[in-house]
Enzyme design. Structure first.
Site, short mmCIF file in Angstrom:
data_model
loop_
_atom_site.label_atom_id
_atom_site.label_comp_id
_atom_site.label_asym_id
_atom_site.label_seq_id
_atom_site.Cartn_x
_atom_site.Cartn_y
_atom_site.Cartn_z
N LYS A 8 15.42 7.15 21.48
CA LYS A 8 15.50 6.84 19.98
C LYS A 8 14.07 6.37 19.36
CE LYS A 8 19.59 4.02 20.90
NZ LYS A 8 20.28 2.85 20.49
N LYS A 38 12.49 3.90 20.54
CA LYS A 38 12.59 2.58 19.91
C LYS A 38 12.13 1.97 21.40
CE LYS A 38 16.60 1.45 16.83
NZ LYS A 38 17.77 0.82 16.80
#
Ligand code: C2G
Length: 133
Positions: free
Chosen positions: A45, A47
């Site tokens: 992701k 992230k």
């Protein structure tokens, strides 16, 4: 016992997450929350979490609606998770609407719940970064 499952990063845990967990639990008797590991978040992701997996797990385990927290290490594990944990209902916020309908083929009810408006981890980070103290 009706078992519900949901997935997420849950970094900088906020009331939008709590609203989701509360509504997810109201759909059954037992709620499993699958939290993305640091590696999954970065590799899949892109992230970067503020809190580590262990810290996010501790926070989510403290939420009254949550019965069990397990790690999310791959996109594919949902199919095995729903069988391994005998899941009746799969829940996600509606930013994921339609993305996990394939789980219906596994005999699982798929529910997308409206996101809580105006709150997100990105929003929190941006507002803290620009706030004049
Ligand atoms: N959420 C919400 N309202 C918000 C913010 C988040 O209802 N204001 C919900 C999301 O829709 C999601 C859950 O809270 O169902 C967790 O959000 P994230 O931690 O952002 O999860 P995400 O990074 O989207 O990871 O395999 C699925 C992924 O792990 C989901």
């Amino acid at each position: 016992m009706k078992k519900v499952i949901t997935y997420g990063t849950f970094d900088l845990l906020h009331y939008g997450h709590i609203n989701l967990l509360k509504r997810a639990k109201s759909l059954g008797d037992y709620l499993i929350v699958v939290i993305s590991t640091d590696e999954f978040n970065w590799n899949e992701k892109q992230k970067k979490c503020y809190f580590t997996y262990e810290q996010r797990k501790t926070l989510v385990e403290a939420v009254r609606y949550v019965d069990l927290v397990i790690p999310e290490e791959s996109w594919e594990q949902k199919v095995t998770d729903v069988h391994e944990y005998h899941i009746d209902t799969f829940v996600m916020g509606d930013d994921w609407k339609g993305k996990f309908d394939f789980l219906e083929k596994e005999g699982v009810e798929v529910v997308y719940l409206p996101r809580t408006p105006e709150i997100s981890t990105t929003e929190i980070k941006n507002s803290l970064a620009t706030r004049e103290y």
